[in-house]
Design an enzyme around this catalytic site. Structure first.
Site, PDB file in Angstrom:
ATOM      1  N   ARG A 223     -20.262  92.964   7.102  1.00  0.00           N
ATOM      2  CA  ARG A 223     -20.400  92.811   5.656  1.00  0.00           C
ATOM      3  C   ARG A 223     -19.665  93.963   4.974  1.00  0.00           C
ATOM      4  O   ARG A 223     -19.780  95.116   5.396  1.00  0.00           O
ATOM      5  CB  ARG A 223     -21.872  92.813   5.221  1.00  0.00           C
ATOM      6  CG  ARG A 223     -22.654  91.571   5.616  1.00  0.00           C
ATOM      7  CD  ARG A 223     -22.153  90.334   4.883  1.00  0.00           C
ATOM      8  NE  ARG A 223     -22.925  89.150   5.205  1.00  0.00           N
ATOM      9  CZ  ARG A 223     -22.654  88.322   6.209  1.00  0.00           C
ATOM     10  NH1 ARG A 223     -21.629  88.570   7.015  1.00  0.00           N
ATOM     11  NH2 ARG A 223     -23.396  87.247   6.414  1.00  0.00           N
TER      12      ARG A 223
ATOM     13  N   GLU B  83     -16.010  88.984  -2.890  1.00  0.00           N
ATOM     14  CA  GLU B  83     -15.345  87.872  -2.217  1.00  0.00           C
ATOM     15  C   GLU B  83     -15.390  86.638  -3.095  1.00  0.00           C
ATOM     16  O   GLU B  83     -16.459  86.329  -3.625  1.00  0.00           O
ATOM     17  CB  GLU B  83     -16.006  87.597  -0.866  1.00  0.00           C
ATOM     18  CG  GLU B  83     -15.882  88.753   0.110  1.00  0.00           C
ATOM     19  CD  GLU B  83     -16.482  88.442   1.483  1.00  0.00           C
ATOM     20  OE1 GLU B  83     -16.913  87.290   1.704  1.00  0.00           O
ATOM     21  OE2 GLU B  83     -16.516  89.348   2.328  1.00  0.00           O
TER      22      GLU B  83
ATOM     23  N   HIS C 152     -12.500  86.494   5.246  1.00  0.00           N
ATOM     24  CA  HIS C 152     -13.837  86.203   5.796  1.00  0.00           C
ATOM     25  C   HIS C 152     -13.797  84.935   6.647  1.00  0.00           C
ATOM     26  O   HIS C 152     -14.512  83.965   6.401  1.00  0.00           O
ATOM     27  CB  HIS C 152     -14.872  86.079   4.688  1.00  0.00           C
ATOM     28  CG  HIS C 152     -16.264  86.380   5.168  1.00  0.00           C
ATOM     29  ND1 HIS C 152     -17.261  86.833   4.354  1.00  0.00           N
ATOM     30  CD2 HIS C 152     -16.838  86.293   6.411  1.00  0.00           C
ATOM     31  CE1 HIS C 152     -18.368  87.020   5.042  1.00  0.00           C
ATOM     32  NE2 HIS C 152     -18.137  86.690   6.302  1.00  0.00           N
TER      33      HIS C 152
END
Length: 315
Positions: free
Chosen positions: A232, A261, A280
């Site tokens: 994270r 994000e 991601h």
């Protein structure tokens, strides 16, 4: 029943499960909705919302305004972006899905190898007609430092050992005995950062891990060391990392996760030549998505039948 499926960037959700069996009206959102007011407006009338991991936040103020929402399905087994106290207060049921962890471990190594062999430079150069322009860094004989040695960290350790790397690890609860089960040496936090040639983050984001990798930790790292984060973004102090990369205090970073994000187009990380970035992608594989959406349909069907499954709660 109206169902909203959020953040389906690849527009594949409807192809990967039997949504028709639910007999519901379904709206798929393929673009991220960042503004809370816009999110509330666009989810009006939705009794069920399917959230992809932590792409969209559901804090208390947003949940209070989603007056039609009765079921919130989160792909995965936990979701730090959902205020579970607020969902309980508003009578919103939250259910999760199954998950596979090995794709993220695989992507960790994709990033490590890409950074060590400068693939972000060489791949586009080949398409443009170029040839060798960089010198890679070997991994054999180097030290792999693992910040966290749980399900993911231990998988990453095995691959490092196969490459002939020495593996060391630290986390707040890691014991020497637990580390030894994976042929890894438990060290202090300071030693981890000082010795690692590749330092890979594998911790869950929490109050005690947020900002755990800051300027002080980065200052301990070797000037040619690589920091990898597929966990994270907020575990690493992003501003401190940008400064360390810009000033060449460390060799580079390979990142799949970020504070914000999608990563803003003008973000300084996008401008650095010693940062390998992916959007991601750690869990974004066919197998994982099939589990996510199949289980999401099962969650909704169970809710319709009055017998919910995979309920997420505070306890």
């Amino acid at each position: 029943m109206k169902i909203a499926i959020l953040d389906d960037y690849q527009n594949v959700a409807l192809d990967l499960a039997d949504w028709k069996s639910l007999g519901a009206e379904i709206e798929v959102f393929t673009s991220h909705i960042a503004d809370p007011d816009d999110l509330v407006a666009r989810l009006a009338g939705a009794e069920v919302v399917v959230a992809m991991r932590e792409r969209t936040r559901f804090p208390a103020d947003v949940l209070a305004r989603l007056t039609d929402l009765k079921l919130l399905v989160s792909t995965g087994q936990r979701n730090a972006a959902i205020d579970l106290k607020a969902t309980e207060r508003h009578g919103i049921l939250v259910c999760g899905t199954g998950y596979l962890s090995h794709p993220t471990a695989e992507h960790t190594w994709a990033l490590i190898l890409a950074a060590a062999r400068h693939l972000d430079v060489e791949l586009p150069a080949m398409r443009a007609g170029g040839w060798q322009s960089t010198v890679g860094i070997p991994l054999h004989g180097r030290t792999l430092g693992l910040l966290g040695l749980g399900r993911l960290g231990s998988r990453v350790a095995k691959v490092g050992q196969a490459f002939g790397m020495e593996t060391i690890a630290w986390s707040q609860n890691l014991t020497a005995e637990r580390a030894a089960e994976h042929d890894v040496a438990a060290v202090s936090k300071e030693e981890l950062f000082a010795r690692a040639d590749v330092l890979s983050v594998h911790l869950v984001l929490s109050k005690r891990t947020r900002g755990l990798v800051g300027a002080a930790e980065l200052a301990l790292m070797k000037p040619d060391a690589l920091l990898v984060n597929t966990s994270r973004g907020p575990i690493v102090d992003e501003a401190a990392l940008v400064e360390a990369l810009r000033d060449k205090k460390i060799g580079g970073a390979a990142l799949d996760v970020f504070d914000a994000e999608p990563l803003p187009a003008g973000h300084p990380l996008r401008t650095l030549d010693n940062a390998v970035l992916t959007p991601h992608l750690g869990y974004v594989t066919q197998d994982v998505y099939e589990i996510f959406f199949r289980d999401a349909v099962e969650d909704i069907a169970a809710y319709q039948a009055g017998s919910p499954v995979r309920v997420m709660s505070l306890t």
